[in-house]
Motif scaffolding. Structure first.
Motif, mmCIF file in Angstrom:
data_model
loop_
_atom_site.group_PDB
_atom_site.id
_atom_site.type_symbol
_atom_site.label_atom_id
_atom_site.label_comp_id
_atom_site.label_asym_id
_atom_site.label_seq_id
_atom_site.Cartn_x
_atom_site.Cartn_y
_atom_site.Cartn_z
ATOM 1 N N ALA A 1 -16.650 16.557 -12.008
ATOM 2 C CA ALA A 1 -16.781 16.353 -10.682
ATOM 3 C C ALA A 1 -15.762 15.811 -10.019
ATOM 4 O O ALA A 1 -15.490 16.364 -9.024
ATOM 5 N N ALA A 2 -15.026 15.155 -10.702
ATOM 6 C CA ALA A 2 -13.799 14.661 -9.896
ATOM 7 C C ALA A 2 -12.985 15.708 -9.830
ATOM 8 O O ALA A 2 -12.298 15.804 -8.539
ATOM 9 N N THR A 3 -12.597 16.583 -10.575
ATOM 10 C CA THR A 3 -11.746 17.867 -10.448
ATOM 11 C C THR A 3 -12.193 18.639 -9.398
ATOM 12 O O THR A 3 -11.493 19.232 -8.642
ATOM 13 N N ASP A 4 -13.544 18.971 -9.374
ATOM 14 C CA ASP A 4 -13.956 19.787 -8.155
ATOM 15 C C ASP A 4 -13.441 19.028 -6.712
ATOM 16 O O ASP A 4 -13.248 19.787 -5.768
ATOM 17 N N THR A 5 -13.665 17.626 -6.492
ATOM 18 C CA THR A 5 -13.250 16.966 -5.520
ATOM 19 C C THR A 5 -11.617 17.128 -5.283
ATOM 20 O O THR A 5 -11.275 17.403 -4.020
ATOM 21 N N PHE A 6 -11.054 17.112 -6.126
ATOM 22 C CA PHE A 6 -9.616 17.261 -6.257
ATOM 23 C C PHE A 6 -9.259 18.603 -5.695
ATOM 24 O O PHE A 6 -8.430 18.595 -4.813
ATOM 25 N N LEU A 7 -9.763 19.446 -6.228
ATOM 26 C CA LEU A 7 -9.612 20.802 -5.746
ATOM 27 C C LEU A 7 -10.119 21.104 -4.263
ATOM 28 O O LEU A 7 -9.493 21.968 -3.557
ATOM 29 N N GLU A 8 -10.988 20.464 -3.942
ATOM 30 C CA GLU A 8 -11.304 20.444 -2.648
ATOM 31 C C GLU A 8 -10.504 20.005 -1.619
ATOM 32 O O GLU A 8 -10.220 20.815 -0.608
ATOM 33 N N VAL A 9 -9.631 19.090 -1.872
ATOM 34 C CA VAL A 9 -8.722 18.603 -1.126
ATOM 35 C C VAL A 9 -7.518 19.337 -0.836
ATOM 36 O O VAL A 9 -6.951 19.774 -0.012
ATOM 37 N N ILE A 10 -7.115 19.981 -2.237
ATOM 38 C CA ILE A 10 -6.024 21.012 -2.241
ATOM 39 C C ILE A 10 -6.617 22.237 -1.442
ATOM 40 O O ILE A 10 -5.767 22.790 -0.361
ATOM 41 N N ALA A 11 -7.664 22.673 -1.759
ATOM 42 C CA ALA A 11 -8.053 23.963 -1.058
ATOM 43 C C ALA A 11 -8.192 23.855 0.446
ATOM 44 O O ALA A 11 -7.866 24.948 1.409
ATOM 45 N N ALA A 12 -8.259 22.707 1.045
ATOM 46 C CA ALA A 12 -8.514 22.444 2.595
ATOM 47 C C ALA A 12 -6.924 22.372 3.069
ATOM 48 O O ALA A 12 -6.804 22.509 4.434
ATOM 49 N N HIS A 13 -5.952 22.142 2.315
ATOM 50 C CA HIS A 13 -4.662 21.991 2.891
ATOM 51 C C HIS A 13 -3.556 22.695 1.973
ATOM 52 O O HIS A 13 -2.524 21.959 1.717
ATOM 53 N N PRO A 14 -3.781 23.745 1.495
ATOM 54 C CA PRO A 14 -2.832 24.617 0.473
ATOM 55 C C PRO A 14 -1.329 24.423 1.222
ATOM 56 O O PRO A 14 -0.509 24.395 0.228
ATOM 57 N N ASP A 15 -1.055 24.781 2.093
ATOM 58 C CA ASP A 15 0.153 24.748 2.814
ATOM 59 C C ASP A 15 1.015 23.325 2.511
ATOM 60 O O ASP A 15 2.146 23.247 2.965
ATOM 61 N N LYS A 16 0.178 22.212 2.464
ATOM 62 C CA LYS A 16 0.728 20.807 2.490
ATOM 63 C C LYS A 16 0.914 20.450 0.835
ATOM 64 O O LYS A 16 1.173 19.126 0.796
ATOM 65 N N VAL A 17 0.395 21.000 0.004
ATOM 66 C CA VAL A 17 0.625 20.805 -1.141
ATOM 67 C C VAL A 17 1.523 21.345 -2.332
ATOM 68 O O VAL A 17 1.237 22.856 -2.381
ATOM 69 N N ASP A 18 2.781 20.995 -2.445
ATOM 70 C CA ASP A 18 3.551 21.779 -3.068
ATOM 71 C C ASP A 18 3.084 22.079 -4.550
ATOM 72 O O ASP A 18 3.367 22.818 -5.194
ATOM 73 N N GLY A 19 2.418 20.816 -5.133
ATOM 74 C CA GLY A 19 2.011 20.647 -6.450
ATOM 75 C C GLY A 19 1.142 19.716 -6.836
ATOM 76 O O GLY A 19 0.807 18.820 -6.105
ATOM 77 N N ILE A 20 0.536 19.545 -8.219
ATOM 78 C CA ILE A 20 -0.143 18.587 -8.439
ATOM 79 C C ILE A 20 0.413 17.998 -9.825
ATOM 80 O O ILE A 20 0.890 18.629 -10.734
ATOM 81 N N LYS A 21 0.488 16.749 -9.910
ATOM 82 C CA LYS A 21 0.861 16.054 -11.274
ATOM 83 C C LYS A 21 -0.429 15.626 -11.963
ATOM 84 O O LYS A 21 -1.086 14.814 -11.397
ATOM 85 N N VAL A 22 -0.727 15.972 -13.327
ATOM 86 C CA VAL A 22 -2.084 15.723 -13.791
ATOM 87 C C VAL A 22 -1.392 14.754 -15.024
ATOM 88 O O VAL A 22 -0.675 15.250 -15.890
ATOM 89 N N SER A 23 -2.131 13.530 -15.247
ATOM 90 C CA SER A 23 -1.689 12.787 -16.099
ATOM 91 C C SER A 23 -3.264 12.251 -16.725
ATOM 92 O O SER A 23 -3.554 11.165 -16.597
ATOM 93 N N LEU A 24 -3.720 13.141 -17.384
ATOM 94 C CA LEU A 24 -5.030 12.748 -18.205
ATOM 95 C C LEU A 24 -5.202 12.857 -19.598
ATOM 96 O O LEU A 24 -5.908 12.582 -20.295
ATOM 97 N N LEU A 25 -4.030 13.288 -20.195
ATOM 98 C CA LEU A 25 -3.771 13.398 -21.586
ATOM 99 C C LEU A 25 -4.616 14.250 -22.425
ATOM 100 O O LEU A 25 -5.091 13.956 -23.296
#
Length: 383
Positions: free
Chosen positions: A204-228
């Motif tokens: 569920a958290a991933t879906d929200t994270f992706l929703e943030v990115i999908a709404a502003h893809p031009d403002k997101v160079d990338g994501i850093k994921v530290s979940l091991l």
């Protein structure tokens, strides 16, 4: 000379230190991956401070270490958790670090991205959390550095659900001057971030994270994921919009994630690339030639050291990082802001030394041996 190192049971065992370092030299910029090292700060050992005092930083040594990373072609991820944000370095210290490092990057032509958080706050309303983020974003943008929107303890404590994350991050992304890196730091690195993105269910958290990115893809160079969690990172990477990069923050599985597969690969933004800097850079240059086997041959043997440094409680990995910087001669002392040099045990340090020495990470193995011997004497170990 033989060192006698204590194991996890307190038993001393003989170890013969390496006599020659791994041969690596600074080289050209990378062509296939963007790679950042999250860099530590060097404390001022002569400052009269307590663990509750504002950090006293040795600016000359701190900036010299960043020049070392840049000389090998690595980018610097500044004022991140590796720099002890929220664990000894407060916002005032982080702001000065950002300004100084960004100016140094400009002077030497180094790449830099800086952490934007809310560590002015211990709590507050959503409006106060947003204002704290805005203050830090302004400092980073004014410095000329790229912004990394870090996970916020205050937001985790205040948000009532996914909609609050969508609102705060949406507002920040709309006003960001340039594309940012979004940082998802798991609770193993900071227990206060449990339930980030509005749910303890990672799907569920991933879906929200992706929703943030999908709404502003031009403002997101990338994501850093530290979940091991390597598979979760791969799954997330495959769901990113075109043009949005994944920067692995997985200090347990980074070689395979950087190599990638037929559907893509991860770039890197890693704390372990602080002590591994020159070796990591050498490996990426090999990967630039298309030689994945050569890359893995260099980097796979480092994973045991990384997993050791990042073992639970993972948030204290900074102690091992600074310990290795001292042994490697990047600083003249083993002192940390907040007194965190005490956060790991002598057997932990002994194993870190043995693993790093075996990899040839110390430019001067004799110096590293002498400093390890000094530490052993301080703990009462005699030959």
């Amino acid at each position: 000379m033989t060192l006698h190192l204590p194991d996890a049971n307190g038993t001393l065992r003989a170890y013969e230190p390496r006599t020659e370092p791994l041969a690596v030299t600074p080289g050209s910029d990378f062509t296939s991956r963007t790679v950042f090292s999250a860099a530590h700060v060097v404390a001022d050992p002569y400052a009269d401070v307590s663990p509750d005092s504002p950090a006293a930083v040795d600016w000359d040594a701190t900036l010299a270490f960043r020049r070392h990373l840049w000389s090998h072609g690595l980018g610097v991820a500044e004022a991140m958790d590796t720099a002890q944000r929220g664990m000894g370095l407060d916002w005032a210290g982080a702001a000065e670090l950002i300004r100084r490092s960004a100016a140094e990057a400009k002077a030497v032509g180094g790449r830099i991205a800086c952490g934007v958080g809310t560590d002015q706050l211990t709590g507050g309303t959503l409006a106060e959390v947003r204002a704290a983020y805005e203050e830090q974003l302004a400092v980073v943008e004014e410095s000329g550095a790229q912004a990394i929107l870090m996970a916020s303890r205050a937001l985790a404590a205040t948000a009532q659900g996914p909609d609050d994350y969508l609102e705060v991050y949406g507002h920040l992304l709309r006003q960001a001057a340039e594309p940012v890196i979004l940082h998802w730091l798991g609770p193993m690195f900071d227990p206060a971030l449990e339930g980030y993105w509005g749910s303890s269910d990672l799907d569920a958290a991933t879906d929200t994270f992706l929703e943030v990115i999908a709404a502003h893809p031009d403002k997101v160079d990338g994501i850093k994921v530290s979940l091991l969690d390597a598979q979760r990172e791969v799954d997330l990477r495959r769901r990113l919009p075109q043009g949005v990069r994944c920067y692995t923050g997985d200090d347990f599985n980074y070689p395979e994630l950087i190599v990638g597969d037929e559907q893509g690969f991860s770039h890197a933004l890693l704390g372990i690339f602080d002590p591994l800097g020159p070796l990591a850079a050498e490996a990426v240059r090999v990967l630039d030639t298309g030689n994945t086997e050569g890359f893995r041959a260099l980097l796979d043997p480092t994973v045991e050291l990384s997993r050791h440094l990042f073992q639970a409680p993972t948030r204290f990995y900074k102690t091992g990082v600074v310990f290795l910087a001292w042994l490697a001669g990047h600083q003249s002392h083993f002192t940390m802001v907040g007194g965190l040099q005490s956060a790991r045990s002598l057997p932990h340090f002994a194993r870190a030394y043995e693993l790093a020495d075996g990899l040839g990470l110390f430019p001067d193995p004799k110096l590293a041996e002498e400093r390890m011997r000094t530490l052993l004497h301080l703990y009462g170990v005699t030959p």
